[in-house]
Design an enzyme around this catalytic site. Sequence first.
Site, mmCIF file in Angstrom:
data_model
loop_
_atom_site.group_PDB
_atom_site.id
_atom_site.type_symbol
_atom_site.label_atom_id
_atom_site.label_comp_id
_atom_site.label_asym_id
_atom_site.label_seq_id
_atom_site.Cartn_x
_atom_site.Cartn_y
_atom_site.Cartn_z
ATOM 1 C CB SER A 1 -0.874 -0.019 1.262
ATOM 2 O OG SER A 1 -1.436 1.242 1.497
ATOM 3 C CE1 TYR B 1 -3.584 -2.070 6.150
ATOM 4 C CE2 TYR B 1 -3.240 0.149 5.295
ATOM 5 C CZ TYR B 1 -3.431 -1.200 5.075
ATOM 6 O OH TYR B 1 -3.467 -1.686 3.792
#
Length: 291
Positions: free
Chosen positions: A136, A149
């Site tokens: 990501s 995260y």
Amino acid sequence: MEGKEKTALITGCSSGLGRHTARLLREKGWRVYATARKEQDVEALKKIGFDSFVLDLSRSDSIKSAVSRFGEENNHHLDAIIHNAAFYQMGAIEDLSRDAVRNQFETNVFGVIDLTASLIPLFRKQGHGKVVFISSLHSKFSFPFLGVYAATKYALEAISEALRRELWHTGIDIVNIYTGKFKSRMTENAIEVFRNKIDAEHSVHRDVYENMLDYMCKISSVSTEEKTILVARRIVDVLESRRPRPRIIVTAEDRFRYLAHKYLPNDIQEWLFFFKMKHLYKKDRNKRGKR
């Protein structure tokens, strides 16, 4: 290895990117082991024709059982592992408990390391294999209320880079595919986890949380599967490439965001960030007036 059916093991196939990738690979003639965390999702995958079994990355016994079962069913042959399973947890750093942080790392980092380490000897024996991390842009820069995260993605960035250099002479390719936002059940799951784990009503960030949840629900309802399919196609291209690039950013929009972070001065980045994210920080006077 000529003539052998190509085989891939994919984590997190209950929906979204994992399932799309499994379907596209099967259409290309691959044998796909599409795994999921819940038994009902495994049964659903079996009904549409996939080899499937339970694989919960937060539990070492589940990983060990899955690797053993895979070896028995497939005669210990594997061309690729796609690390797609993950979840993200919203919340300010000060509002997240130690257990909540640990749970995020168990699935997104520790389980990924455990599963990869279990399969590397098989790849090494074969003399080839691909390990694909669905990463990501959060591995490059961190957003507020997604810090833990992002930390897991930063961690996997370091792990994958070390792996690439440790295995450079083995025929094992390590590839990171960076994605931005796309349609996924992760968003809905993140909202559910947030509501279970965060005492938003008594947090100093209460108003921001309300705006954040409104925004997350909105983007979840308007997202399409177009970008999900685009990412799935890129994964398939990587698996069928003889020499894949180690880092791939899928869309032009995400490449722009990455380059902006890399080259713009920090002050400009901060201004652009808060301008784009102002919906989180605006005061909702109407709501305040009703309290």
